[in-house]
Motif scaffolding. Structure first.
Motif, PDB file in Angstrom:
ATOM      1  N   ILE A 129      17.451  20.646 -51.492  1.00 26.32           N
ATOM      2  CA  ILE A 129      16.224  21.277 -51.015  1.00 26.32           C
ATOM      3  C   ILE A 129      16.107  20.975 -49.533  1.00 26.32           C
ATOM      4  O   ILE A 129      16.027  19.820 -49.118  1.00 26.32           O
ATOM      5  CB  ILE A 129      14.998  20.726 -51.760  1.00 26.32           C
ATOM      6  N   SER A 130      16.099  22.031 -48.708  1.00 30.16           N
ATOM      7  CA  SER A 130      16.143  21.835 -47.269  1.00 30.16           C
ATOM      8  C   SER A 130      15.592  23.052 -46.559  1.00 30.16           C
ATOM      9  O   SER A 130      15.648  24.171 -47.085  1.00 30.16           O
ATOM     10  CB  SER A 130      17.595  21.593 -46.823  1.00 30.16           C
ATOM     11  N   HIS A 131      15.048  22.819 -45.354  1.00 30.20           N
ATOM     12  CA  HIS A 131      14.599  23.942 -44.532  1.00 30.20           C
ATOM     13  C   HIS A 131      15.783  24.808 -44.105  1.00 30.20           C
ATOM     14  O   HIS A 131      15.598  25.950 -43.681  1.00 30.20           O
ATOM     15  CB  HIS A 131      13.876  23.425 -43.287  1.00 30.20           C
ATOM     16  N   LEU A 183      13.777   9.466 -45.077  1.00 27.47           N
ATOM     17  CA  LEU A 183      13.674  10.851 -44.612  1.00 27.47           C
ATOM     18  C   LEU A 183      14.308  11.756 -45.657  1.00 27.47           C
ATOM     19  O   LEU A 183      15.526  11.723 -45.880  1.00 27.47           O
ATOM     20  CB  LEU A 183      14.366  11.037 -43.255  1.00 27.47           C
ATOM     21  N   GLY A 184      13.468  12.529 -46.327  1.00 22.38           N
ATOM     22  CA  GLY A 184      13.956  13.422 -47.365  1.00 22.38           C
ATOM     23  C   GLY A 184      14.300  14.783 -46.808  1.00 22.38           C
ATOM     24  O   GLY A 184      13.614  15.298 -45.915  1.00 22.38           O
ATOM     25  N   THR A 185      15.350  15.374 -47.340  1.00 20.35           N
ATOM     26  CA  THR A 185      15.751  16.701 -46.855  1.00 20.35           C
ATOM     27  C   THR A 185      14.693  17.755 -47.137  1.00 20.35           C
ATOM     28  O   THR A 185      14.679  18.808 -46.508  1.00 20.35           O
ATOM     29  CB  THR A 185      17.084  17.134 -47.494  1.00 20.35           C
ATOM     30  N   ALA A 224      12.457  16.777 -43.821  1.00 19.32           N
ATOM     31  CA  ALA A 224      13.090  16.433 -42.546  1.00 19.32           C
ATOM     32  C   ALA A 224      14.306  17.317 -42.296  1.00 19.32           C
ATOM     33  O   ALA A 224      15.184  17.445 -43.154  1.00 19.32           O
ATOM     34  CB  ALA A 224      13.509  14.962 -42.541  1.00 19.32           C
ATOM     35  N   SER A 225      14.363  17.897 -41.107  1.00 20.97           N
ATOM     36  CA  SER A 225      15.525  18.705 -40.747  1.00 20.97           C
ATOM     37  C   SER A 225      16.726  17.808 -40.481  1.00 20.97           C
ATOM     38  O   SER A 225      16.585  16.599 -40.240  1.00 20.97           O
ATOM     39  CB  SER A 225      15.223  19.537 -39.499  1.00 20.97           C
ATOM     40  N   LEU A 226      17.900  18.382 -40.467  1.00 18.53           N
ATOM     41  CA  LEU A 226      19.108  17.604 -40.192  1.00 18.53           C
ATOM     42  C   LEU A 226      19.098  17.079 -38.765  1.00 18.53           C
ATOM     43  O   LEU A 226      19.560  15.959 -38.502  1.00 18.53           O
ATOM     44  CB  LEU A 226      20.348  18.465 -40.458  1.00 18.53           C
ATOM     45  N   ASP A 227      18.560  17.862 -37.821  1.00 16.07           N
ATOM     46  CA  ASP A 227      18.451  17.390 -36.438  1.00 16.07           C
ATOM     47  C   ASP A 227      17.502  16.198 -36.350  1.00 16.07           C
ATOM     48  O   ASP A 227      17.771  15.230 -35.617  1.00 16.07           O
ATOM     49  CB  ASP A 227      17.949  18.517 -35.536  1.00 16.07           C
ATOM     50  N   MET A 278      17.407  17.126 -54.445  1.00 20.98           N
ATOM     51  CA  MET A 278      18.128  18.213 -55.109  1.00 20.98           C
ATOM     52  C   MET A 278      17.393  18.733 -56.333  1.00 20.98           C
ATOM     53  O   MET A 278      16.682  17.991 -57.010  1.00 20.98           O
ATOM     54  CB  MET A 278      19.512  17.721 -55.561  1.00 20.98           C
ATOM     55  N   LYS A 279      17.588  20.003 -56.592  1.00 18.04           N
ATOM     56  CA  LYS A 279      17.243  20.608 -57.876  1.00 18.04           C
ATOM     57  C   LYS A 279      18.398  21.499 -58.290  1.00 18.04           C
ATOM     58  O   LYS A 279      18.888  22.288 -57.482  1.00 18.04           O
ATOM     59  CB  LYS A 279      15.943  21.422 -57.783  1.00 18.04           C
TER      60      LYS A 279
END
Length: 227
Positions: free
Chosen positions: A133-135, A102-104, A107-110, A127-128
């Motif tokens: 990188i996340s919603h 599950l990549g950020t 996929a949300s943290l929840d 990451m970049k």
């Protein structure tokens, strides 16, 4: 040290990933010095890796999938796969024994928390420029690692997309802090140049590395992914 062979698959072919710029990926056989085919099953049979990480670029870009190919790969090697999981129902797209990643990025943290209660998973902290990188926006990776310490995970991948395919090396100082922050096994992807990086990472407690470019360029012996 686990050396996990990476295959980025697009339209049923393995491509050479560089810096996460998917529009610029090219067929792996135009780059590789160890295989002359882009066919993922043929590559598995030629290189015989023990462990494989698959990124389904079609699923990640919303243009089809390579799920049947991933299933065939998982019958030949220990396999984990990132198929852009964004809902709990997506977990069922990867039958056992494939481990969902599950990549950020998708996929949300929840969702990660809920999924960890249902199945063995690995989390990829995508990451970049050292930002996640996340919603949820651009997060600090070390803080996110600490947040995940309470979850039941098989491991965490620190994937630096801007280093992927570059052989740029790894940031030992940052990764030492990451290992110290994590209660889970830490895997590192992006920039691994060869054996010297592998040994340096092992010394700071990294559990495994994701490698592709170093293998295809012969900077790393094929035997390292077969152990």
């Amino acid at each position: 040290m686990r050396c996990i062979f990476v295959m980025d698959i697009y339209n049923s072919k393995v491509v050479h990933a560089v810096r996460g710029e998917r529009s610029r990926y090219r067929s792996i056989n135009t780059f590789s010095r160890v295989v002359s085919t882009p066919d993922p099953i043929e590559i598995i049979e030629i290189l015989a890796p023990k462990e494989v990480y698959v990124a389904d670029l079609n699923r990640l870009s919303g243009s089809g999938d390579n799920l049947k190919t991933i299933e065939r790969i998982s019958s030949k090697a220990i396999t984990m796969a990132d198929i852009g999981i964004s809902t709990l129902s997506d977990l069922s797209l990867l039958p056992e024994p494939t481990t969902p990643v599950l990549g950020t990025e998708t996929a949300s943290l929840d969702l990660i928390s809920d999924a960890s209660d249902l199945r063995d998973i690995v989390v990829s902290i995508d990451m970049k420029h050292r930002k996640v990188i996340s919603h949820s926006g651009l997060l600090d990776p070390l803080e996110l690692i600490k947040e995940m310490n309470d979850l039941d995970l098989l491991g965490i991948i620190l994937l630096e997309l801007d280093r992927v395919g570059t052989s740029a090396g790894v940031d030992i100082e940052f990764l030492s802090s990451a290992v110290a922050s994590s209660d889970h096994p830490v895997l590192v992807g992006g920039g691994v140049r060869g054996l010297s990086d592998v040994h340096a990472l092992e010394e700071i407690g990294v559990h495994g590395v994701l490698v592709a470019t170093a293998v295809h360029s012969r900077a790393m012996p094929i035997e390292m992914i077969q152990l």
